[in-house]
Scaffold this motif. Structure first.
Motif, PDB file in Angstrom:
ATOM      1  N   VAL A 164       0.863  -1.184   0.000  1.00 40.63           N
ATOM      2  CA  VAL A 164       0.000   0.000   0.000  1.00 40.63           C
ATOM      3  C   VAL A 164       0.898   1.232   0.000  1.00 40.63           C
ATOM      4  CG1 VAL A 164      -1.773   1.314   1.208  1.00 40.63           C
ATOM      5  CG2 VAL A 164      -1.839  -1.190   1.248  1.00 40.63           C
ATOM      6  N   GLU A 165       0.883   1.956  -1.100  1.00 39.83           N
ATOM      7  CA  GLU A 165       1.665   3.182  -1.234  1.00 39.83           C
ATOM      8  C   GLU A 165       0.723   4.380  -1.122  1.00 39.83           C
ATOM      9  OE1 GLU A 165       4.428   5.494  -4.582  1.00 39.83           O
ATOM     10  OE2 GLU A 165       3.752   3.426  -4.932  1.00 39.83           O
ATOM     11  N   VAL A 166       1.145   5.387  -0.405  1.00 40.65           N
ATOM     12  CA  VAL A 166       0.316   6.573  -0.208  1.00 40.65           C
ATOM     13  C   VAL A 166       1.080   7.795  -0.690  1.00 40.65           C
ATOM     14  CG1 VAL A 166      -0.961   7.995   1.442  1.00 40.65           C
ATOM     15  CG2 VAL A 166      -0.785   5.522   1.804  1.00 40.65           C
ATOM     16  N   VAL A 167       0.442   8.598  -1.517  1.00 45.47           N
ATOM     17  CA  VAL A 167       1.052   9.843  -1.985  1.00 45.47           C
ATOM     18  C   VAL A 167       0.130  11.002  -1.672  1.00 45.47           C
ATOM     19  CG1 VAL A 167       2.328   8.696  -3.838  1.00 45.47           C
ATOM     20  CG2 VAL A 167       0.068   9.664  -4.312  1.00 45.47           C
ATOM     21  N   HIS A 168       0.738  12.155  -1.414  1.00 44.07           N
ATOM     22  CA  HIS A 168      -0.020  13.391  -1.245  1.00 44.07           C
ATOM     23  C   HIS A 168       0.034  14.112  -2.576  1.00 44.07           C
ATOM     24  CE1 HIS A 168       0.163  17.857  -0.018  1.00 44.07           C
ATOM     25  NE2 HIS A 168      -1.104  17.498  -0.190  1.00 44.07           N
ATOM     26  N   GLY A 169      -1.126  14.228  -3.220  1.00 42.82           N
ATOM     27  CA  GLY A 169      -1.137  14.886  -4.518  1.00 42.82           C
ATOM     28  C   GLY A 169      -2.545  15.015  -5.055  1.00 42.82           C
ATOM     29  N   THR A 170      -2.680  15.758  -6.139  1.00 43.30           N
ATOM     30  CA  THR A 170      -3.967  15.987  -6.785  1.00 43.30           C
ATOM     31  C   THR A 170      -3.986  15.315  -8.150  1.00 43.30           C
ATOM     32  OG1 THR A 170      -3.270  18.020  -7.913  1.00 43.30           O
ATOM     33  CG2 THR A 170      -4.073  18.231  -5.648  1.00 43.30           C
ATOM     34  N   ALA A 171      -5.161  15.290  -8.743  1.00 42.03           N
ATOM     35  CA  ALA A 171      -5.317  14.643 -10.044  1.00 42.03           C
ATOM     36  C   ALA A 171      -4.498  15.324 -11.133  1.00 42.03           C
ATOM     37  CB  ALA A 171      -6.790  14.630 -10.438  1.00 42.03           C
ATOM     38  N   GLU A 172      -4.107  16.569 -10.914  1.00 38.22           N
ATOM     39  CA  GLU A 172      -3.354  17.298 -11.935  1.00 38.22           C
ATOM     40  C   GLU A 172      -1.850  17.056 -11.832  1.00 38.22           C
ATOM     41  OE1 GLU A 172      -5.709  18.798  -9.972  1.00 38.22           O
ATOM     42  OE2 GLU A 172      -7.236  18.648 -11.543  1.00 38.22           O
ATOM     43  N   GLN A 173      -1.379  16.473 -10.721  1.00 37.10           N
ATOM     44  CA  GLN A 173       0.053  16.332 -10.525  1.00 37.10           C
ATOM     45  C   GLN A 173       0.594  15.100 -11.238  1.00 37.10           C
ATOM     46  OE1 GLN A 173       0.149  16.619  -6.186  1.00 37.10           O
ATOM     47  NE2 GLN A 173       1.047  18.665  -6.353  1.00 37.10           N
ATOM     48  N   GLU A 174       1.828  15.232 -11.736  1.00 38.25           N
ATOM     49  CA  GLU A 174       2.413  14.199 -12.571  1.00 38.25           C
ATOM     50  C   GLU A 174       2.579  12.874 -11.839  1.00 38.25           C
ATOM     51  OE1 GLU A 174       3.599  12.444 -15.933  1.00 38.25           O
ATOM     52  OE2 GLU A 174       2.745  14.464 -15.698  1.00 38.25           O
ATOM     53  N   GLN A 175       2.914  12.928 -10.536  1.00 33.24           N
ATOM     54  CA  GLN A 175       3.127  11.671  -9.807  1.00 33.24           C
ATOM     55  C   GLN A 175       1.845  10.841  -9.721  1.00 33.24           C
ATOM     56  OE1 GLN A 175       4.180  12.304  -5.730  1.00 33.24           O
ATOM     57  NE2 GLN A 175       2.728  13.966  -5.411  1.00 33.24           N
ATOM     58  N   VAL A 176       0.708  11.533  -9.590  1.00 32.21           N
ATOM     59  CA  VAL A 176      -0.566  10.825  -9.534  1.00 32.21           C
ATOM     60  C   VAL A 176      -0.933  10.287 -10.916  1.00 32.21           C
ATOM     61  CG1 VAL A 176      -3.026  11.037  -9.037  1.00 32.21           C
ATOM     62  CG2 VAL A 176      -1.351  12.174  -7.563  1.00 32.21           C
ATOM     63  N   ARG A 177      -0.704  11.087 -11.935  1.00 34.67           N
ATOM     64  CA  ARG A 177      -1.052  10.646 -13.285  1.00 34.67           C
ATOM     65  C   ARG A 177      -0.180   9.489 -13.754  1.00 34.67           C
ATOM     66  NH1 ARG A 177      -3.738  15.122 -17.070  1.00 34.67           N
ATOM     67  NH2 ARG A 177      -5.179  15.969 -15.535  1.00 34.67           N
TER      68      ARG A 177
END
Length: 403
Positions: free
Chosen positions: A44-57
């Protein structure tokens, strides 16, 4: 809602059947998720980010399934991004119209199972199941709502997902004699006694036309969908609307333009935000009556989930997140019988898939009862609009601390 879906899916993580990546734009919630799932390590990996950020995309691009626990407005950009890369998607957000019209072309090459949660989602699934059992000409009644187990003034209501109450004066609908008609939201008030909960108030909610107008429910003779609250809620909402407090356009006050609804939300926020020991109970009732012969045939389904019973999430989240998690499992399976394009929850969750969904909700703490009689006791006529209740407030199985 996202945490509840992740909790539901962790049994698959522990079995090594999947890995989860959770993204949250709120840094505190992201940190909470890291702590919650720390024992599962890199599964389970957790990131702090929004749908517009490259790491999430980037994460979405390599995913097998994308699930959104967001409103439709917030989810739409990342859903479009996922579909554009051939990633199957599912989510709980209620679209402003038929998702097949909104996403039809973009989902042509993959699958979009939308929306799937409590409402919409489980409400349609159970209504369609009853219609399939009872046949065309069946009358359907759906009651759905989450309420605090111990209500407090001024509305007797608390909100476990944001501080803006869903009391907008949008259109609501019902089916009468096979035709969709428009009804005023928070009218049609009646009292219903729910076993183990007490007497709740049911009033017209904003049932969407696209499920009722589609092929799945085309055989319904009459249908209503009502929201459940503690008694008195609907009358107070109608009063707020009548005096203009739900108005979204600004008015001038002392030389300053203010939006009445924004003022109301700000004033109510501390009064409807759950406190540390507050718990909710969420109720979903689907009843069908077929009159094919001299004696009416009736089937009812009651789903009940309490926050804090066997889960650290609310009852509302347990049901909503549970349905979302089961949609993820459906999309992960290699099922050639499942067509591409936009899929409705009620056409997917039938047969063994419906049994799997209900069985898993039970294992996570929900109570599900099926009966040949009524699931709740209706106190009718409950009231005239604006008039007094004909039966006083009552509770059952609620203990000495009940209101």
């Amino acid at each position: 809602m996202g945490i509840a879906a992740a909790d539901n899916l962790t049994e698959d993580v522990r079995d090594g059947r999947l890995r989860l990546l959770l993204a949250d734009r709120d840094p505190d919630r992201a940190a909470h998720a890291r702590t919650r799932y720390a024992e599962l390590g890199g599964s389970v990996e957790v990131v702090h980010g929004t749908a517009e950020q490259e790491q999430v995309r980037r994460a979405v691009s390599r995913a097998n399934v994308l699930a959104t626990a967001l409103t439709w407005k917030d989810a739409e950009p990342i859903i479009a991004y996922g579909l554009g890369r051939g990633v199957p998607v599912t989510g709980i957000g209620q679209p402003p119209g038929d998702p097949r019209q909104l996403l039809g072309e973009s989902a042509r090459g993959c699958r979009a199972l939308l929306p799937v949660g409590l409402e919409p989602g489980l409400t349609e699934i159970l209504a369609t199941e009853l219609l399939a059992r009872l046949g065309d000409g069946t009358g359907l009644s759906v009651l759905c709502g989450g309420v605090p187990q111990q209500p407090r003034p001024p509305l007797g209501h608390s909100s476990w997902f944001g501080t803006r109450l869903t009391i907008d004066q949008r259109r609501a609908h019902a089916v009468r004699r096979g035709r969709i008609v428009e009804v005023e939201r928070f009218t049609g008030t009646e009292l219903v006694e729910v076993p183990g909960v007490g007497v709740l108030e049911a009033s017209h909610d904003a049932m969407q036309t696209w499920p009722a107008d589609g092929p799945l429910l085309s055989g319904v003779s009459d249908m209503t969908q009502k929201t459940l609250r503690w008694p008195g809620f609907a009358e107070k909402v109608r009063l707020l609307a009548a005096v203009g407090m739900l108005q979204e356009s600004p008015v001038r006050v002392g030389g300053v333009h203010v939006v009445p609804r924004d003022v109301l939300d700000a004033v109510l926020a501390p009064r409807i935000t759950p406190r540390a020991r507050d718990r909710d109970v969420t109720v979903l009732v689907a009843e069908g009556v077929a009159r094919h012969g001299p004696k009416p045939e009736r089937r009812s389904l009651l789903v009940l989930a309490r926050g804090g019973d066997r889960s650290a999430v609310s009852g509302m989240a347990l049901l909503t997140g549970g349905a979302l998690a089961e949609s993820v499992r459906v999309l992960l399976r290699e099922n050639p019988a499942l067509p591409h394009g936009v899929l409705r929850a009620a056409e997917v969750f039938t047969g063994h898939l419906l049994r799997d969904l209900l069985g898993r909700l039970r294992r996570h703490g929900a109570t599900i009862v099926e009966t040949d009689g009524p699931a709740v006791h209706r106190i009718a006529p409950a009231r005239t609009e604006g008039g007094p209740y004909r039966r006083s407030f009552a509770t059952t199985d609620r203990g000495p601390d009940g209101p």
